[in-house]
Motif scaffolding. Structure first.
Motif, mmCIF file in Angstrom:
data_model
loop_
_atom_site.group_PDB
_atom_site.id
_atom_site.type_symbol
_atom_site.label_atom_id
_atom_site.label_comp_id
_atom_site.label_asym_id
_atom_site.label_seq_id
_atom_site.Cartn_x
_atom_site.Cartn_y
_atom_site.Cartn_z
ATOM 1 N N GLU A 103 -7.357 -11.150 0.421
ATOM 2 C CA GLU A 103 -7.265 -12.543 -0.026
ATOM 3 C C GLU A 103 -6.050 -12.863 -0.885
ATOM 4 O OE1 GLU A 103 -10.861 -13.944 -1.780
ATOM 5 O OE2 GLU A 103 -12.152 -13.151 -0.176
ATOM 6 N N TYR A 104 -5.460 -11.844 -1.505
ATOM 7 C CA TYR A 104 -4.419 -12.148 -2.479
ATOM 8 C C TYR A 104 -3.067 -11.494 -2.196
ATOM 9 C CZ TYR A 104 -8.450 -13.750 -5.142
ATOM 10 O OH TYR A 104 -9.588 -14.413 -5.534
ATOM 11 N N LEU A 105 -2.987 -10.585 -1.236
ATOM 12 C CA LEU A 105 -1.733 -9.893 -0.975
ATOM 13 C C LEU A 105 -1.166 -10.288 0.387
ATOM 14 C CD1 LEU A 105 -2.466 -6.255 -2.227
ATOM 15 C CD2 LEU A 105 -1.352 -8.120 -3.452
ATOM 16 N N SER A 106 0.038 -10.844 0.384
ATOM 17 C CA SER A 106 0.731 -11.089 1.648
ATOM 18 C C SER A 106 1.237 -9.756 2.181
ATOM 19 C CB SER A 106 1.926 -12.031 1.412
ATOM 20 O OG SER A 106 2.898 -11.405 0.582
ATOM 21 N N GLY A 107 1.641 -9.733 3.442
ATOM 22 C CA GLY A 107 2.105 -8.487 4.037
ATOM 23 C C GLY A 107 3.297 -7.907 3.309
ATOM 24 N N ASP A 108 4.268 -8.759 2.927
ATOM 25 C CA ASP A 108 5.476 -8.284 2.262
ATOM 26 C C ASP A 108 5.157 -7.753 0.866
ATOM 27 O OD1 ASP A 108 8.487 -8.122 2.218
ATOM 28 O OD2 ASP A 108 8.163 -9.415 0.484
ATOM 29 N N LEU A 109 4.342 -8.473 0.098
ATOM 30 C CA LEU A 109 3.974 -8.026 -1.243
ATOM 31 C C LEU A 109 3.177 -6.730 -1.180
ATOM 32 C CD1 LEU A 109 3.799 -8.432 -4.286
ATOM 33 C CD2 LEU A 109 1.800 -9.895 -3.916
ATOM 34 N N HIS A 110 2.265 -6.657 -0.215
ATOM 35 C CA HIS A 110 1.439 -5.468 -0.025
ATOM 36 C C HIS A 110 2.321 -4.244 0.197
ATOM 37 C CE1 HIS A 110 -2.706 -4.119 1.715
ATOM 38 N NE2 HIS A 110 -2.218 -3.249 0.871
ATOM 39 N N LYS A 111 3.310 -4.407 1.083
ATOM 40 C CA LYS A 111 4.210 -3.308 1.431
ATOM 41 C C LYS A 111 5.043 -2.877 0.223
ATOM 42 C CE LYS A 111 7.818 -4.271 3.929
ATOM 43 N NZ LYS A 111 8.921 -3.791 3.072
ATOM 44 N N ARG A 112 5.545 -3.844 -0.538
ATOM 45 C CA ARG A 112 6.398 -3.517 -1.676
ATOM 46 C C ARG A 112 5.594 -2.860 -2.815
ATOM 47 N NH1 ARG A 112 11.331 -5.445 -0.735
ATOM 48 N NH2 ARG A 112 11.541 -7.172 0.746
ATOM 49 N N LEU A 113 4.387 -3.312 -3.035
ATOM 50 C CA LEU A 113 3.543 -2.673 -4.041
ATOM 51 C C LEU A 113 3.238 -1.234 -3.659
ATOM 52 C CD1 LEU A 113 0.989 -5.495 -4.966
ATOM 53 C CD2 LEU A 113 2.851 -4.596 -6.381
ATOM 54 N N PHE A 114 3.034 -1.006 -2.363
ATOM 55 C CA PHE A 114 2.796 0.356 -1.891
ATOM 56 C C PHE A 114 4.024 1.220 -2.150
ATOM 57 C CE2 PHE A 114 2.812 3.694 1.347
ATOM 58 C CZ PHE A 114 1.562 4.248 1.130
ATOM 59 N N GLY A 115 5.216 0.658 -1.909
ATOM 60 C CA GLY A 115 6.441 1.391 -2.171
ATOM 61 C C GLY A 115 6.584 1.767 -3.630
ATOM 62 N N ILE A 116 6.238 0.840 -4.521
ATOM 63 C CA ILE A 116 6.299 1.105 -5.960
ATOM 64 C C ILE A 116 5.328 2.224 -6.329
ATOM 65 C CG2 ILE A 116 5.782 0.140 -8.244
ATOM 66 C CD1 ILE A 116 6.808 -2.559 -7.157
ATOM 67 N N LEU A 117 4.130 2.193 -5.734
ATOM 68 C CA LEU A 117 3.145 3.249 -5.989
ATOM 69 C C LEU A 117 3.707 4.617 -5.585
ATOM 70 C CD1 LEU A 117 0.229 4.083 -6.782
ATOM 71 C CD2 LEU A 117 -0.390 3.734 -4.382
ATOM 72 N N LEU A 118 4.375 4.685 -4.433
ATOM 73 C CA LEU A 118 4.951 5.951 -3.980
ATOM 74 C C LEU A 118 6.017 6.454 -4.947
ATOM 75 C CD1 LEU A 118 5.374 5.618 -0.108
ATOM 76 C CD2 LEU A 118 3.460 6.524 -1.409
ATOM 77 N N ILE A 119 6.848 5.540 -5.447
ATOM 78 C CA ILE A 119 7.887 5.919 -6.401
ATOM 79 C C ILE A 119 7.264 6.504 -7.665
ATOM 80 C CG2 ILE A 119 9.707 5.046 -7.918
ATOM 81 C CD1 ILE A 119 10.354 2.989 -5.721
ATOM 82 N N LEU A 120 6.215 5.846 -8.177
ATOM 83 C CA LEU A 120 5.552 6.325 -9.391
ATOM 84 C C LEU A 120 4.897 7.690 -9.157
ATOM 85 C CD1 LEU A 120 3.883 3.014 -10.650
ATOM 86 C CD2 LEU A 120 5.932 4.143 -11.547
ATOM 87 N N ILE A 121 4.261 7.857 -7.985
ATOM 88 C CA ILE A 121 3.623 9.138 -7.670
ATOM 89 C C ILE A 121 4.664 10.250 -7.580
ATOM 90 C CG2 ILE A 121 2.412 10.428 -5.865
ATOM 91 C CD1 ILE A 121 0.822 7.896 -5.267
ATOM 92 N N SER A 122 5.798 9.964 -6.946
ATOM 93 C CA SER A 122 6.838 10.979 -6.790
ATOM 94 C C SER A 122 7.430 11.378 -8.138
ATOM 95 C CB SER A 122 7.941 10.474 -5.850
ATOM 96 O OG SER A 122 8.608 9.359 -6.405
ATOM 97 N N ILE A 123 7.647 10.398 -9.015
ATOM 98 C CA ILE A 123 8.176 10.703 -10.355
ATOM 99 C C ILE A 123 7.196 11.585 -11.117
ATOM 100 C CG2 ILE A 123 8.751 9.715 -12.616
ATOM 101 C CD1 ILE A 123 9.844 7.273 -11.127
ATOM 102 N N TYR A 124 5.913 11.201 -11.048
ATOM 103 C CA TYR A 124 4.879 11.983 -11.736
ATOM 104 C C TYR A 124 4.786 13.395 -11.149
ATOM 105 C CZ TYR A 124 0.299 13.723 -13.027
ATOM 106 O OH TYR A 124 -0.716 14.519 -13.466
ATOM 107 N N GLY A 125 4.836 13.489 -9.806
ATOM 108 C CA GLY A 125 4.719 14.785 -9.151
ATOM 109 C C GLY A 125 5.847 15.728 -9.532
ATOM 110 N N ILE A 126 7.081 15.233 -9.540
ATOM 111 C CA ILE A 126 8.222 16.061 -9.910
ATOM 112 C C ILE A 126 8.121 16.484 -11.369
ATOM 113 C CG2 ILE A 126 10.728 16.051 -10.234
ATOM 114 C CD1 ILE A 126 10.889 14.222 -7.756
ATOM 115 N N TYR A 127 7.644 15.563 -12.216
ATOM 116 C CA TYR A 127 7.471 15.873 -13.637
ATOM 117 C C TYR A 127 6.481 17.020 -13.832
ATOM 118 C CZ TYR A 127 5.804 15.360 -18.449
ATOM 119 O OH TYR A 127 5.410 15.604 -19.744
ATOM 120 N N THR A 128 5.358 16.971 -13.105
ATOM 121 C CA THR A 128 4.354 18.027 -13.265
ATOM 122 C C THR A 128 4.863 19.372 -12.760
ATOM 123 O OG1 THR A 128 3.346 17.489 -11.118
ATOM 124 C CG2 THR A 128 2.422 16.434 -13.073
#
Length: 272
Positions: A103-128
């Motif tokens: 109801e609240y996420l357009s396709g483009d916003l959905h995709k970009r938020l997913f990309g941001i999540l991947l970036i955060l996960i990768s930063i955290y993963g490398i840190y650990t």
């Protein structure tokens, strides 16, 4: 389906299954961008393709999670009460996440938020990896704080449902750091939880009306044929990944994995 596409999906499933078995994660963060690109190449609009990628990813994660949970059960690594608490409240979170996604996420916003999540996960993963955090923490839990499990379950359920990941990559570190579970117990609990949260996510994405694409055999936003091909291949290869965890140093593989996640995240957020 064309033979080349089927072979490609089987190869994807083998890679995902091996990674899931090696690192104790579902692999949804890789599946979603790949599925989205596949569906877009078939002419499906972005608003539909990204949601179908999420729904189909949850279907695949469910299949691999069942196998993973069973293996950890045989090894005595699952505390079922914790998995059920996380799973039940994760279901609540999944329903909230589904509503947000539809109801609240357009396709483009959905995709970009997913990309941001991947970036955060990768930063955290490398840190650990650099700090060797996951290897150094082997404390033994004494009492279980179910209030914390409540919050963790809902939070992970929301993220899982919105982005099509099983939640293990988020749940495992939290269980280790916040509740002081040993690593293998944390992975086992997470596997049991993912069975429930991904299942509810699948049902939700199937129940939402979506145009029918016969070549994908989709029910709602879940492509049955794509999910089955990738899922069964992943279920078979996951056992080899699990064996590799005891024979091969996974440090280099983790660096490669998180580097790939970083590149995909940047691409999804800023380029495509």
């Amino acid at each position: 389906m064309e033979e080349i596409l089927i072979i490609s999906l089987v190869a994807l499933g083998i890679v995902i299954g091996f990674i899931a078995g090696l690192l104790g994660i579902g692999g949804g963060f890789i599946l979603v961008p790949v599925f989205n690109s596949l569906f877009r190449s078939m002419g499906i609009p972005l608003d539909i393709s990204i949601k179908m990628a999420v729904g189909t990813s949850l279907f695949t994660v469910f299949l691999t999670s069942v196998v993973s949970a069973y293996k950890h059960y045989l090894r005595g690594n699952i505390l079922w009460r914790c998995s059920l608490v996380l799973g039940i409240f994760g279901v609540v979170g999944s329903l909230i996440g589904l509503k947000i996604s539809m109801e609240y996420l357009s396709g483009d916003l959905h995709k970009r938020l997913f990309g941001i999540l991947l970036i955060l996960i990768s930063i955290y993963g490398i840190y650990t990896i650099k700090r060797k955090i996951l290897r150094s923490i082997e404390t033994t839990y004494s009492t279980i704080d179910y209030r914390k499990l409540f919050v963790i379950g809902i939070s992970v359920g929301i993220v899982s449902s919105i982005f099509g990941i099983g939640g293990g990559i988020i749940t495992i570190p939290i269980l280790i750091y916040l509740l002081k579970f040993p690593i293998r117990i944390a992975i086992g609990i997470s596997s049991g939880m993912m069975v429930l949260t991904s299942l509810i996510g699948i049902i939700g994405y199937m129940a939402v009306p979506c145009p029918t694409y016969r070549h994908l055999l989709n029910i709602g936003y879940v492509s049955i044929v794509v999910g089955l091909i990738v899922g069964f291949a992943a279920m078979i290869s996951s056992r080899y990944g699990a064996v590799a965890t005891y024979k091969v140093k996974s440090r280099t593989l983790k660096y490669i994995l998180y580097s790939i996640l970083m590149l995909i995240g940047i691409w999804e957020t800023f380029v495509s």
